[in-house]
Design an enzyme around this catalytic site. Sequence first.
Site, PDB file in Angstrom:
ATOM      1  N   ASP A   1       0.820  -1.210   0.000  1.00 12.25           N
ATOM      2  CA  ASP A   1       0.000   0.000   0.000  1.00 12.25           C
ATOM      3  C   ASP A   1       0.858   1.267   0.000  1.00 12.25           C
ATOM      4  O   ASP A   1       0.532   2.241  -0.666  1.00 12.25           O
ATOM      5  CB  ASP A   1      -0.937  -0.019   1.213  1.00 12.25           C
ATOM      6  CG  ASP A   1      -2.024  -1.057   1.042  1.00 12.25           C
ATOM      7  OD1 ASP A   1      -2.575  -1.150  -0.061  1.00 12.25           O
ATOM      8  OD2 ASP A   1      -2.299  -1.802   2.002  1.00 12.25           O
TER       9      ASP A   1
ATOM     10  N   ASP B   1      -3.569  11.623  21.967  1.00  8.48           N
ATOM     11  CA  ASP B   1      -2.243  11.280  21.430  1.00  8.48           C
ATOM     12  C   ASP B   1      -2.055  11.934  20.068  1.00  8.48           C
ATOM     13  O   ASP B   1      -0.964  12.363  19.707  1.00  8.48           O
ATOM     14  CB  ASP B   1      -2.121   9.758  21.215  1.00  8.48           C
ATOM     15  CG  ASP B   1      -1.899   9.013  22.513  1.00  8.48           C
ATOM     16  OD1 ASP B   1      -1.992   9.646  23.570  1.00  8.48           O
ATOM     17  OD2 ASP B   1      -1.639   7.794  22.449  1.00  8.48           O
TER      18      ASP B   1
HETATM   19  N1  LIG Z   1      -2.054   1.541  14.107  1.00  5.51           N
HETATM   20  C1  LIG Z   1      -2.201   1.612  12.791  1.00  5.51           C
HETATM   21  O1  LIG Z   1      -3.028   0.924  12.174  1.00  5.51           O
HETATM   22  C2  LIG Z   1      -1.373   2.591  12.018  1.00  5.51           C
HETATM   23  C3  LIG Z   1      -0.400   3.379  12.638  1.00  5.51           C
HETATM   24  C4  LIG Z   1       0.301   4.294  11.850  1.00  5.51           C
HETATM   25  C5  LIG Z   1       0.024   4.422  10.470  1.00  5.51           C
HETATM   26  N2  LIG Z   1      -0.924   3.629   9.931  1.00  5.51           N
HETATM   27  C6  LIG Z   1      -1.317   3.764   8.519  1.00  5.51           C
HETATM   28  O2  LIG Z   1      -0.287   3.431   7.635  1.00  5.51           O
HETATM   29  C7  LIG Z   1      -0.503   4.216   6.470  1.00  5.51           C
HETATM   30  C8  LIG Z   1       0.699   4.170   5.583  1.00  5.51           C
HETATM   31  O3  LIG Z   1       0.711   2.875   5.018  1.00  5.51           O
HETATM   32  P1  LIG Z   1       2.084   2.171   4.580  1.00  5.51           P
HETATM   33  O4  LIG Z   1       1.715   0.894   3.908  1.00  5.51           O
HETATM   34  O5  LIG Z   1       2.940   3.179   3.884  1.00  5.51           O
HETATM   35  O6  LIG Z   1       2.771   1.973   5.979  1.00  5.51           O
HETATM   36  P2  LIG Z   1       3.090   0.645   6.761  1.00  5.51           P
HETATM   37  O7  LIG Z   1       3.951  -0.226   5.898  1.00  5.51           O
HETATM   38  O8  LIG Z   1       3.557   1.052   8.111  1.00  5.51           O
HETATM   39  O9  LIG Z   1       1.655  -0.050   6.840  1.00  5.51           O
HETATM   40  C9  LIG Z   1       0.611   0.170   7.696  1.00  5.51           C
HETATM   41  C10 LIG Z   1      -0.433  -0.948   7.487  1.00  5.51           C
HETATM   42  O10 LIG Z   1      -1.686  -0.343   7.129  1.00  5.51           O
HETATM   43  C11 LIG Z   1      -2.152  -0.910   5.891  1.00  5.51           C
HETATM   44  N3  LIG Z   1      -2.848   0.121   5.136  1.00  5.51           N
HETATM   45  C12 LIG Z   1      -2.340   1.294   4.673  1.00  5.51           C
HETATM   46  N4  LIG Z   1      -3.283   1.985   4.037  1.00  5.51           N
HETATM   47  C13 LIG Z   1      -4.415   1.236   4.065  1.00  5.51           C
HETATM   48  C14 LIG Z   1      -5.735   1.430   3.588  1.00  5.51           C
HETATM   49  N5  LIG Z   1      -6.098   2.546   2.956  1.00  5.51           N
HETATM   50  N6  LIG Z   1      -6.656   0.468   3.828  1.00  5.51           N
HETATM   51  C15 LIG Z   1      -6.325  -0.664   4.507  1.00  5.51           C
HETATM   52  N7  LIG Z   1      -5.085  -0.895   5.000  1.00  5.51           N
HETATM   53  C16 LIG Z   1      -4.147   0.050   4.792  1.00  5.51           C
HETATM   54  C17 LIG Z   1      -0.891  -1.356   5.180  1.00  5.51           C
HETATM   55  O11 LIG Z   1      -1.172  -2.323   4.197  1.00  5.51           O
HETATM   56  C18 LIG Z   1      -0.085  -1.910   6.329  1.00  5.51           C
HETATM   57  O12 LIG Z   1      -0.467  -3.213   6.661  1.00  5.51           O
HETATM   58  C19 LIG Z   1      -0.833   5.561   7.019  1.00  5.51           C
HETATM   59  O13 LIG Z   1      -1.487   6.374   6.081  1.00  5.51           O
HETATM   60  C20 LIG Z   1      -1.708   5.197   8.212  1.00  5.51           C
HETATM   61  O14 LIG Z   1      -3.085   5.206   7.872  1.00  5.51           O
HETATM   62  C21 LIG Z   1      -1.624   2.720  10.664  1.00  5.51           C
HETATM   63  N1  LIG Z   2       9.337   4.570  -3.361  1.00  7.28           N
HETATM   64  C1  LIG Z   2       9.551   4.405  -2.058  1.00  7.28           C
HETATM   65  N2  LIG Z   2      10.608   5.035  -1.466  1.00  7.28           N
HETATM   66  C2  LIG Z   2      10.861   4.888  -0.162  1.00  7.28           C
HETATM   67  N3  LIG Z   2      10.100   4.154   0.666  1.00  7.28           N
HETATM   68  C3  LIG Z   2       9.040   3.493   0.142  1.00  7.28           C
HETATM   69  C4  LIG Z   2       8.723   3.559  -1.241  1.00  7.28           C
HETATM   70  N4  LIG Z   2       7.629   2.797  -1.478  1.00  7.28           N
HETATM   71  C5  LIG Z   2       7.266   2.305  -0.274  1.00  7.28           C
HETATM   72  N5  LIG Z   2       8.094   2.727   0.694  1.00  7.28           N
HETATM   73  C6  LIG Z   2       7.974   2.476   2.139  1.00  7.28           C
HETATM   74  O1  LIG Z   2       8.345   1.165   2.470  1.00  7.28           O
HETATM   75  C7  LIG Z   2       7.448   0.686   3.497  1.00  7.28           C
HETATM   76  C8  LIG Z   2       6.807  -0.610   3.090  1.00  7.28           C
HETATM   77  O2  LIG Z   2       6.247  -0.452   1.784  1.00  7.28           O
HETATM   78  P1  LIG Z   2       4.839  -0.959   1.350  1.00  7.28           P
HETATM   79  O3  LIG Z   2       3.770  -0.324   2.202  1.00  7.28           O
HETATM   80  O4  LIG Z   2       4.716  -0.755  -0.123  1.00  7.28           O
HETATM   81  O5  LIG Z   2       4.926  -2.506   1.656  1.00  7.28           O
HETATM   82  P2  LIG Z   2       4.250  -3.292   2.842  1.00  7.28           P
HETATM   83  O6  LIG Z   2       4.290  -2.470   4.101  1.00  7.28           O
HETATM   84  O7  LIG Z   2       4.831  -4.658   2.897  1.00  7.28           O
HETATM   85  O8  LIG Z   2       2.821  -3.477   2.266  1.00  7.28           O
HETATM   86  P3  LIG Z   2       1.412  -3.083   2.882  1.00  7.28           P
HETATM   87  O9  LIG Z   2       1.525  -1.607   3.177  1.00  7.28           O
HETATM   88  O10 LIG Z   2       0.484  -3.420   1.769  1.00  7.28           O
HETATM   89  O11 LIG Z   2       1.218  -3.931   4.108  1.00  7.28           O
HETATM   90  C9  LIG Z   2       6.350   1.755   3.729  1.00  7.28           C
HETATM   91  O12 LIG Z   2       6.655   2.482   4.902  1.00  7.28           O
HETATM   92  C10 LIG Z   2       6.471   2.592   2.514  1.00  7.28           C
HETATM   93  O13 LIG Z   2       6.120   3.964   2.787  1.00  7.28           O
END
Ligand SMILES: NC(=O)c1ccc[n+]([C@@H]2O[C@H](COP(=O)([O-])OP(=O)(O)OC[C@H]3O[C@@H](n4cnc5c(N)ncnc54)[C@H](O)[C@@H]3O)[C@@H](O)[C@H]2O)c1
Ligand SMILES: Nc1ncnc2c1ncn2[C@@H]1O[C@H](COP(=O)(O)OP(=O)(O)OP(=O)(O)O)[C@@H](O)[C@H]1O
Length: 310
Positions: free
Chosen positions: A63, A168
Amino acid sequence: MQELKKVGILAHPKRKATFPVAQRIESSLQKRGIKTCLYEQWDETDVSDDIRYVQMAVAIGGDGTMFRAARACAPHNVPVLGVNMGRLGFVTEIARPDDWDAALDRVLAGDYWIESRMMITAQVYQDGTLKMQSDAVNDVVISGDGPGRMVQLDAYIDNHWTTTYNTDAIIIATPTGSTAYALAVGGPILPPDLKNILIVPTAPHLSMDRAIILSEGSTVGVKSADENRNGMLITVDGIQLGTLTSDDVVRISASEHSSSFVRLRSRSYFYRSLLDRLEPRITSSGKRNVSLDNIISMKQHTDGQRDPEA
Ligand SMILES: NC(=O)c1ccc[n+]([C@@H]2O[C@H](COP(=O)([O-])OP(=O)(O)OC[C@H]3O[C@@H](n4cnc5c(N)ncnc54)[C@H](O)[C@@H]3O)[C@@H](O)[C@H]2O)c1
Ligand SMILES: Nc1ncnc2c1ncn2[C@@H]1O[C@H](COP(=O)(O)OP(=O)(O)OP(=O)(O)O)[C@@H](O)[C@H]1O
């Protein structure tokens, strides 16, 4: 979407397993006479020069990768097709890299639709001057600058003070973001075609503890309620945008850009995908292809056959 002449391919820079997949995708496109630009190490500014000239971008990762790609593509109206190589991949479309060729055939045959989703813009003003600005696909989070630090935040809806949160953090989310952080703190799930902003506090203490969904077009303002408070952070789609002082004012409104995603699943995919990806323990027990209309007409049929004298 316009005819595919050039496609951008965006791999996950920190996940090397995405590189060979990106190269396979590149050669499958080139074999069909479609030009490509492939990025393995990139950020949103790196790709913007090339992205404006493509008709579609393929994001390979989870994502987070999708959101980065969507933020880079939205100003140029370029739709993103996601290949999941992440953990959850809630907004990606192609579940496994092995499904790529079949997916490409469908895109080339015109068998797809484009889903447009609202984005929000966060603007940070210091002494009346714009200091930082960013679009978000999911959410903008305003928090203390470390774990366990409460912040007092004044919230303004449509320019007027509404409440003060002792919390928070507060999450200001799009409908897309309603299934992310906002969901984890008890917020409601909004379908992705809505254009409403959602406000949810995390761990509010003796202050407004419910989520608020705003009318379409409404704006949110956030400011420290405590003149002496020092560290606060603003985070956009999970990426820290910067620190905030007690004088800074954050304004969040609908962005002029929308993110768009190439979809191959049916238009009603969203609720089913919630079940598949967020509640994998719930099984469909054969109900997957049964519609409510089927059940009602089967019931009418069985009742019609029943002998009224029996
Ligand atoms: N406690 C929590 O759930 C928590 C805490 C901090 C941030 N986040 C979320 O993480 C997002 C960034 O995602 P990331 O993938 O770059 O970071 P990340 O890799 O830390 O992932 C956070 C998790 O949230 C899931 N996720 C992200 N966006 C989603 C959506 N729209 N619908 C369902 N699941 C979703 C991702 O797949 C991942 O499992 C932030 O925008 C925020 O919403 C969640
Ligand atoms: N182009 C990019 N440059 C730097 N960091 C990135 C880039 N793409 C993704 N990331 C960061 O790497 C981390 C993991 O990436 P990503 O969310 O794509 O995979 P994931 O966490 O395994 O999948 P999901 O979010 O579906 O659970 C995230 O914090 C994301 O913001």
